[in-house]
Design a protein around this motif. Sequence first.
Motif, PDB file in Angstrom:
ATOM      1  N   ILE A 161       0.684  -1.061   0.112  1.00 42.17           N
ATOM      2  CA  ILE A 161       0.050  -0.089   0.046  1.00 42.17           C
ATOM      3  C   ILE A 161       0.929   0.938  -0.070  1.00 42.17           C
ATOM      4  N   ARG A 162       0.546   2.101  -0.719  1.00 43.12           N
ATOM      5  CA  ARG A 162       1.206   3.423  -1.147  1.00 43.12           C
ATOM      6  C   ARG A 162       0.522   4.561  -0.910  1.00 43.12           C
ATOM      7  N   LEU A 163       1.038   5.974  -0.501  1.00 42.68           N
ATOM      8  CA  LEU A 163       0.593   7.054  -0.832  1.00 42.68           C
ATOM      9  C   LEU A 163       0.146   7.140  -2.187  1.00 42.68           C
ATOM     10  N   GLY A 164      -1.220   7.702  -2.323  1.00 40.36           N
ATOM     11  CA  GLY A 164      -1.761   7.959  -3.797  1.00 40.36           C
ATOM     12  C   GLY A 164      -2.482   6.591  -4.365  1.00 40.36           C
ATOM     13  N   ASP A 165      -2.262   5.333  -3.656  1.00 39.83           N
ATOM     14  CA  ASP A 165      -2.880   4.371  -4.349  1.00 39.83           C
ATOM     15  C   ASP A 165      -4.477   4.402  -4.338  1.00 39.83           C
ATOM     16  N   LYS A 166      -5.033   3.808  -5.156  1.00 41.68           N
ATOM     17  CA  LYS A 166      -6.840   4.088  -5.331  1.00 41.68           C
ATOM     18  C   LYS A 166      -7.438   3.110  -4.182  1.00 41.68           C
ATOM     19  N   VAL A 167      -8.368   3.594  -3.701  1.00 40.34           N
ATOM     20  CA  VAL A 167      -9.300   2.880  -2.621  1.00 40.34           C
ATOM     21  C   VAL A 167     -10.550   2.681  -3.381  1.00 40.34           C
ATOM     22  N   GLN A 168     -10.797   1.256  -3.462  1.00 39.98           N
ATOM     23  CA  GLN A 168     -12.176   1.168  -4.073  1.00 39.98           C
ATOM     24  C   GLN A 168     -12.958  -0.010  -3.617  1.00 39.98           C
ATOM     25  N   VAL A 169     -14.141   0.012  -3.365  1.00 42.44           N
ATOM     26  CA  VAL A 169     -15.033  -0.994  -2.893  1.00 42.44           C
ATOM     27  C   VAL A 169     -15.389  -1.934  -3.931  1.00 42.44           C
ATOM     28  N   LEU A 170     -15.130  -2.940  -3.700  1.00 45.09           N
ATOM     29  CA  LEU A 170     -15.426  -4.090  -4.541  1.00 45.09           C
ATOM     30  C   LEU A 170     -16.855  -4.495  -4.742  1.00 45.09           C
TER      31      LEU A 170
END
Length: 250
Positions: A241-250
Amino acid sequence: MTAEVTQIWRHPLKSHGREALEDVSVSAGQTMPGDRVWAVAHEASSADGSQWVSWANFTRGAKAPRLMAINSAYDEAAGLLTLTHPDRPDLTFNPDDPADHPRFLEWEKPLLPENRAGSSHIVRVPGRGMTDTEFPSISLANWASHRAVEHAIGHELSAKRWRSNIWFDLGEAWVENTWLGREVQIGETVLAVRERAVRCLATAASPETGERDADTLKTLNDNWGHQDFSVYAEVVRGGRIRLGDKVQVL
């Protein structure tokens, strides 16, 4: 709904400081590396390091608000933890070395109220961090919910008082509370959201001064009928996990 990771935090010694990260690699069924690795048991505690036990066994910010002003830096290679506080000299010690524990207990003592059980020893449970949940958890927090609390309380608040691990902005408050039972992809990882985080009096204290300066629990209860902030999730697919990574509900 998608967002991006804006902050990543770990808390090596439970209730005793936090450290910002740019990235972290997590594993299925495990807590975040370096997060709540150790906890400080108090004199009335049954914690012996053999298994996970609840937060009530530990010295924490709900009872000792001055602890909330601690910052930490964990040198994993050397096994050394450095703690800083505006009212104390910097301390670097090895939490895994019992010979180093008296120095820590002496350093911490002025930050504790006199009418509470004092700290006794540091514990570590092999294979997991001492999170507030029985399962190894990582907490996910929404900036929009933080802004809603700020608006309701009438002044700015440091988000560090929530002690959450991964931050992102969903643009709408409390959306994260609808994620229970669902999975969320963050970067390479997938996490299953399992619980809402019920908050304690520690959140009333300023992370800058350690003084209680905001009635966070009353604000949550009066405005939304709960005292929850952020959600607890369990890693089901590991990765980075990195800063700027996308967060998305599956």
